[in-house]
Design an enzyme around this catalytic site. Structure first.
Site, PDB file in Angstrom:
ATOM      1  N   ARG A   1     -11.454  -0.497   8.032  1.00  0.00           N
ATOM      2  CA  ARG A   1     -10.445  -0.055   8.955  1.00  0.00           C
ATOM      3  C   ARG A   1     -10.892   1.351   9.246  1.00  0.00           C
ATOM      4  O   ARG A   1     -11.647   2.265   8.454  1.00  0.00           O
ATOM      5  CB  ARG A   1      -9.107  -0.075   8.807  1.00  0.00           C
ATOM      6  CG  ARG A   1      -8.520  -1.368   8.704  1.00  0.00           C
ATOM      7  CD  ARG A   1      -7.227  -1.509   7.946  1.00  0.00           C
ATOM      8  NE  ARG A   1      -6.659  -2.710   7.554  1.00  0.00           N
ATOM      9  CZ  ARG A   1      -5.671  -3.325   6.780  1.00  0.00           C
ATOM     10  NH1 ARG A   1      -5.222  -2.317   5.948  1.00  0.00           N
ATOM     11  NH2 ARG A   1      -5.490  -4.624   6.721  1.00  0.00           N
TER      12      ARG A   1
ATOM     13  N   GLY B   1       0.836  -1.321   0.002  1.00  0.00           N
ATOM     14  CA  GLY B   1      -0.045  -0.080  -0.082  1.00  0.00           C
ATOM     15  C   GLY B   1       0.719   1.129   0.036  1.00  0.00           C
ATOM     16  O   GLY B   1       0.539   2.124  -0.831  1.00  0.00           O
TER      17      GLY B   1
ATOM     18  N   ARG C   1       1.787  -1.057  12.548  1.00  0.00           N
ATOM     19  CA  ARG C   1       0.539  -0.596  11.836  1.00  0.00           C
ATOM     20  C   ARG C   1      -0.663  -0.264  12.756  1.00  0.00           C
ATOM     21  O   ARG C   1      -1.520   0.635  12.506  1.00  0.00           O
ATOM     22  CB  ARG C   1       0.316  -1.078  10.414  1.00  0.00           C
ATOM     23  CG  ARG C   1      -0.633  -0.353   9.361  1.00  0.00           C
ATOM     24  CD  ARG C   1      -0.868  -1.054   8.159  1.00  0.00           C
ATOM     25  NE  ARG C   1      -1.379  -2.460   8.482  1.00  0.00           N
ATOM     26  CZ  ARG C   1      -1.837  -3.339   7.464  1.00  0.00           C
ATOM     27  NH1 ARG C   1      -1.299  -3.084   6.015  1.00  0.00           N
ATOM     28  NH2 ARG C   1      -2.321  -4.365   7.508  1.00  0.00           N
TER      29      ARG C   1
ATOM     30  N   ARG D   1      -2.517 -13.370   9.822  1.00  0.00           N
ATOM     31  CA  ARG D   1      -1.860 -12.619   8.772  1.00  0.00           C
ATOM     32  C   ARG D   1      -0.336 -13.389   8.606  1.00  0.00           C
ATOM     33  O   ARG D   1       0.358 -13.409   7.623  1.00  0.00           O
ATOM     34  CB  ARG D   1      -1.658 -11.154   8.752  1.00  0.00           C
ATOM     35  CG  ARG D   1      -3.123 -10.756   8.035  1.00  0.00           C
ATOM     36  CD  ARG D   1      -3.444  -9.267   8.612  1.00  0.00           C
ATOM     37  NE  ARG D   1      -4.816  -8.986   8.575  1.00  0.00           N
ATOM     38  CZ  ARG D   1      -5.176  -8.261   7.211  1.00  0.00           C
ATOM     39  NH1 ARG D   1      -4.278  -7.933   6.298  1.00  0.00           N
ATOM     40  NH2 ARG D   1      -6.585  -8.147   6.770  1.00  0.00           N
TER      41      ARG D   1
HETATM   42  N1  LIG Z   1      -7.315 -12.077  -4.841  1.00  0.00           N
HETATM   43  C1  LIG Z   1      -7.534 -10.636  -4.272  1.00  0.00           C
HETATM   44  N2  LIG Z   1      -6.718 -10.339  -3.191  1.00  0.00           N
HETATM   45  C2  LIG Z   1      -6.895  -8.964  -2.732  1.00  0.00           C
HETATM   46  C3  LIG Z   1      -7.956  -8.258  -3.445  1.00  0.00           C
HETATM   47  N3  LIG Z   1      -7.719  -6.976  -2.593  1.00  0.00           N
HETATM   48  C4  LIG Z   1      -6.705  -7.140  -1.774  1.00  0.00           C
HETATM   49  N4  LIG Z   1      -6.300  -8.320  -1.671  1.00  0.00           N
HETATM   50  C5  LIG Z   1      -5.278  -8.975  -0.804  1.00  0.00           C
HETATM   51  O1  LIG Z   1      -5.854  -9.385   0.420  1.00  0.00           O
HETATM   52  C6  LIG Z   1      -4.800  -9.173   1.479  1.00  0.00           C
HETATM   53  C7  LIG Z   1      -5.395  -8.543   2.573  1.00  0.00           C
HETATM   54  O2  LIG Z   1      -5.646  -7.213   2.404  1.00  0.00           O
HETATM   55  P1  LIG Z   1      -5.997  -6.175   3.402  1.00  0.00           P
HETATM   56  O3  LIG Z   1      -7.034  -6.486   4.342  1.00  0.00           O
HETATM   57  O4  LIG Z   1      -6.385  -4.832   2.738  1.00  0.00           O
HETATM   58  O5  LIG Z   1      -4.880  -6.046   4.302  1.00  0.00           O
HETATM   59  P2  LIG Z   1      -3.337  -5.567   4.040  1.00  0.00           P
HETATM   60  O6  LIG Z   1      -2.671  -6.311   2.824  1.00  0.00           O
HETATM   61  O7  LIG Z   1      -2.719  -6.055   5.372  1.00  0.00           O
HETATM   62  O8  LIG Z   1      -3.154  -4.171   4.033  1.00  0.00           O
HETATM   63  C8  LIG Z   1      -3.712  -8.525   0.709  1.00  0.00           C
HETATM   64  O9  LIG Z   1      -2.863  -9.639   0.392  1.00  0.00           O
HETATM   65  C9  LIG Z   1      -4.094  -7.873  -0.558  1.00  0.00           C
HETATM   66  O10 LIG Z   1      -3.309  -7.912  -1.700  1.00  0.00           O
HETATM   67  C10 LIG Z   1      -8.519  -8.939  -4.572  1.00  0.00           C
HETATM   68  O11 LIG Z   1      -9.291  -8.108  -5.316  1.00  0.00           O
HETATM   69  N5  LIG Z   1      -8.375 -10.034  -4.890  1.00  0.00           N
HETATM   70  N1  LIG Z   2      10.592  -0.221   3.781  1.00  0.00           N
HETATM   71  C1  LIG Z   2       9.743   0.186   4.915  1.00  0.00           C
HETATM   72  N2  LIG Z   2      10.362   0.137   5.975  1.00  0.00           N
HETATM   73  C2  LIG Z   2       9.537   0.433   7.135  1.00  0.00           C
HETATM   74  N3  LIG Z   2       8.256   0.437   7.422  1.00  0.00           N
HETATM   75  C3  LIG Z   2       7.678   0.145   6.271  1.00  0.00           C
HETATM   76  C4  LIG Z   2       8.318   0.236   5.086  1.00  0.00           C
HETATM   77  N4  LIG Z   2       7.316  -0.075   3.804  1.00  0.00           N
HETATM   78  C5  LIG Z   2       6.168   0.092   4.616  1.00  0.00           C
HETATM   79  N5  LIG Z   2       6.201   0.392   5.892  1.00  0.00           N
HETATM   80  C6  LIG Z   2       5.311   0.404   7.059  1.00  0.00           C
HETATM   81  O1  LIG Z   2       4.961  -0.697   7.309  1.00  0.00           O
HETATM   82  C7  LIG Z   2       3.539  -0.844   7.553  1.00  0.00           C
HETATM   83  C8  LIG Z   2       2.906  -1.703   6.583  1.00  0.00           C
HETATM   84  O2  LIG Z   2       2.832  -0.983   5.309  1.00  0.00           O
HETATM   85  P1  LIG Z   2       1.706  -1.290   4.281  1.00  0.00           P
HETATM   86  O3  LIG Z   2       2.034  -0.593   2.712  1.00  0.00           O
HETATM   87  O4  LIG Z   2       0.439  -1.102   4.871  1.00  0.00           O
HETATM   88  O5  LIG Z   2       1.424  -2.864   3.814  1.00  0.00           O
HETATM   89  P2  LIG Z   2       0.730  -3.706   2.973  1.00  0.00           P
HETATM   90  O6  LIG Z   2      -0.117  -2.903   2.010  1.00  0.00           O
HETATM   91  O7  LIG Z   2       1.456  -4.672   2.087  1.00  0.00           O
HETATM   92  O8  LIG Z   2      -0.120  -4.543   4.020  1.00  0.00           O
HETATM   93  C9  LIG Z   2       3.049   0.730   7.282  1.00  0.00           C
HETATM   94  O9  LIG Z   2       2.916   1.268   8.829  1.00  0.00           O
HETATM   95  C10 LIG Z   2       4.042   1.214   6.349  1.00  0.00           C
HETATM   96  O10 LIG Z   2       4.364   2.637   6.891  1.00  0.00           O
END
Ligand SMILES: Nc1nc2c(ncn2[C@@H]2O[C@H](COP(=O)(O)OP(=O)(O)O)[C@@H](O)[C@H]2O)c(=O)[nH]1
Ligand SMILES: Nc1ncnc2c1ncn2[C@@H]1O[C@H](COP(=O)(O)OP(=O)(O)O)[C@@H](O)[C@H]1O
Length: 420
Positions: A171, A145, A264, A275
């Protein structure tokens, strides 16, 4: 043209009886005749599709997936490669007149296997191309993200985010329709059944999915689409008609991943544990599957972001997507269509009144991308030299002009498969 009048029985609506349902064409594929035209059964503003099975002599109403074209005053139809039909609607502009009806593509075969009945699927043909969508996967908390919002901020008019559907609860700072479309499980399951999703997966106990629309609205706006989906989803997209770049993001270590996830502070302890358990499997799959074109380690955020930009060919100064908007042309109802290899000659204007100034277009299909359930992109339309009677379509074959032939009454078949 081959005319299948003798294959039709009694007063069944067909391409000959114009009192029946309107403008229809028929295309023969193997033992089946696809009758395209007339009103759709439940949705009277859309074109209908019926199949006549020549061996059982029965009519079949197939499941019709994808966005259906609206009823028009007439259309022509040409079979391509034996598995999809190009439908050209008259009386409309070139940004909305080309449609593809898939009848035997791998997508259709897969859908028929899953549903146990006949399936056809529409996709809208779009002139020109956009750059490949980007699929980003990686375990929860790795920084997907963060990297994606970096791209969206630095290149605001270049990228668009594919807004997924999910059954998980929002969230605190998440907005419906922006971060996700937050959905009821029952609604999402029904929409999956209706073929509205490009892919879907159960992740961390919730349903997530990318709708066809989510990706196509971004591309329709001329932007490059970014998908943040899990590894299962990436695998499904790889198997779909969407041609994308696949990037996997890994953490420098498992401990660092756990640290980020906790810092986070968006999940409960139970959700964090789930997770982390899933992360191990995702990291294994990400590395070993051969699914991903690139694997980036997100250790130092700045250098990982720089590497991501390098992969995407983003250099200083380039801030918009590289797309060209084709000029719009009007195609009349009266037009003749011929197919030569990957080129479709569209001859506009009734043959009796044909003048040297009449427009003749070539629709080049050699660079087609995508297809049902999304759009079919990469169409190229250009004007041929109208000053000669004989039109060289591909420097190999000359087409004589056809006369007295009204496409609304016609059943066109392709040149492919006919004997010399
Ligand atoms: N297959 C699939 N996975 C998704 C989609 N949207 C999000 N995800 C995945 O679902 C997982 C959980 O996403 P989320 O609940 O937003 O949690 P986060 O990755 O910890 O920020 C992540 O691995 C995302 O890449 C989708 O449309 N399809
Ligand atoms: N290279 C990095 N080093 C330290 N913290 C990071 C880095 N990249 C992301 N973060 C932090 O790690 C947390 C998870 O990142 P996020 O983008 O939400 O992950 P994802 O979308 O893969 O779940 C966030 O609080 C973000 O600010």
């Amino acid at each position: 043209p081959v005319f299948f009048a003798d294959s039709f029985l009694g007063d069944i609506p067909n391409g000959v009886d114009l009192k029946s349902k309107g403008h229809e064409t028929a295309i023969c594929v193997g033992s089946k005749i696809y009758v395209i035209g007339g009103a759709d059964h439940e949705l009277t503003s859309a074109i209908g599709v019926q199949i006549f099975d020549k061996s059982s002599r029965e009519w079949i109403n197939p499941t019709v997936l994808g966005t259906k074209p609206k009823l028009s005053n007439g259309h022509s139809a040409v079979l391509l490669n034996g598995d999809r039909v190009l439908v050209i609607q008259g009386d409309s502009k070139s940004d909305g007149c080309f449609w593809f009806l898939e009848v035997g593509t791998p997508f259709i075969r897969e859908q028929e296997k899953a549903r146990g009945n006949e399936v056809v699927a529409w996709s809208k043909g779009v002139l020109g191309n956009v750059e490949k969508p980007i699929v980003i996967s990686g375990p929860s908390g790795v920084g997907k993200g963060t990297l994606i919002s970096g791209l969206m901020k630095e290149f605001p008019s270049m990228f668009g985010f594919s807004v997924s559907h999910t059954t998980r609860t929002p969230r605190e700072k998440e907005q419906n329709g922006f971060h996700y479309h937050f959905s009821d499980r029952s609604v999402m399951e029904r929409e999956i059944k209706d073929g509205k999703f490009l892919e879907f997966a159960s992740v961390h106990g919730n349903l997530y999915g990318t709708s066809v629309e989510a990706v196509e609205v971004v591309a329709d706006a001329g932007r490059r689409c970014i998908l943040d989906i899990d590894v299962q989803g990436a695998r499904s997209v790889r198997a779909s008609s969407l041609d994308a770049i696949f990037i996997f993001i890994s953490p420098p270590s498992f401990e660092e991943l756990e640290k980020r996830l906790r810092a986070r502070a968006t999940e409960t302890e139970e959700q964090i544990q789930k997770r982390l358990r899933n992360a191990r499997a995702e990291l294994e799959q990400g590395k070993s599957s051969g699914l991903f074109d690139h694997n980036l380690v997100n250790d130092d955020l700045e250098s990982c972001y720089k590497n991501l930009k390098n992969i995407l060919g983003l250099t200083e100064g380039v801030k918009t997507a590289r797309i060209t908007y084709p000029e719009l042309v009007n195609l009349p109802v009266e037009h003749l269509v011929s197919k030569i290899d990957q080129k479709i000659l569209i001859n506009c204007g009734a043959a009796e009144y044909q003048k040297a100034s009449d427009n003749r277009y070539v629709l080049d299909l050699s660079l087609l991308k995508g297809g049902a359930p999304g759009r079919t992109r990469g169409l190229n339309l250009y004007v041929t030299n109208p000053s000669t009677d004989q039109v060289n379509v591909d420097n190999q074959l000359s087409l004589p002009t056809t006369s007295g032939f009204n496409n609304r009454f016609s059943l066109l078949t392709s040149l492919e498969g006919s004997s010399p």
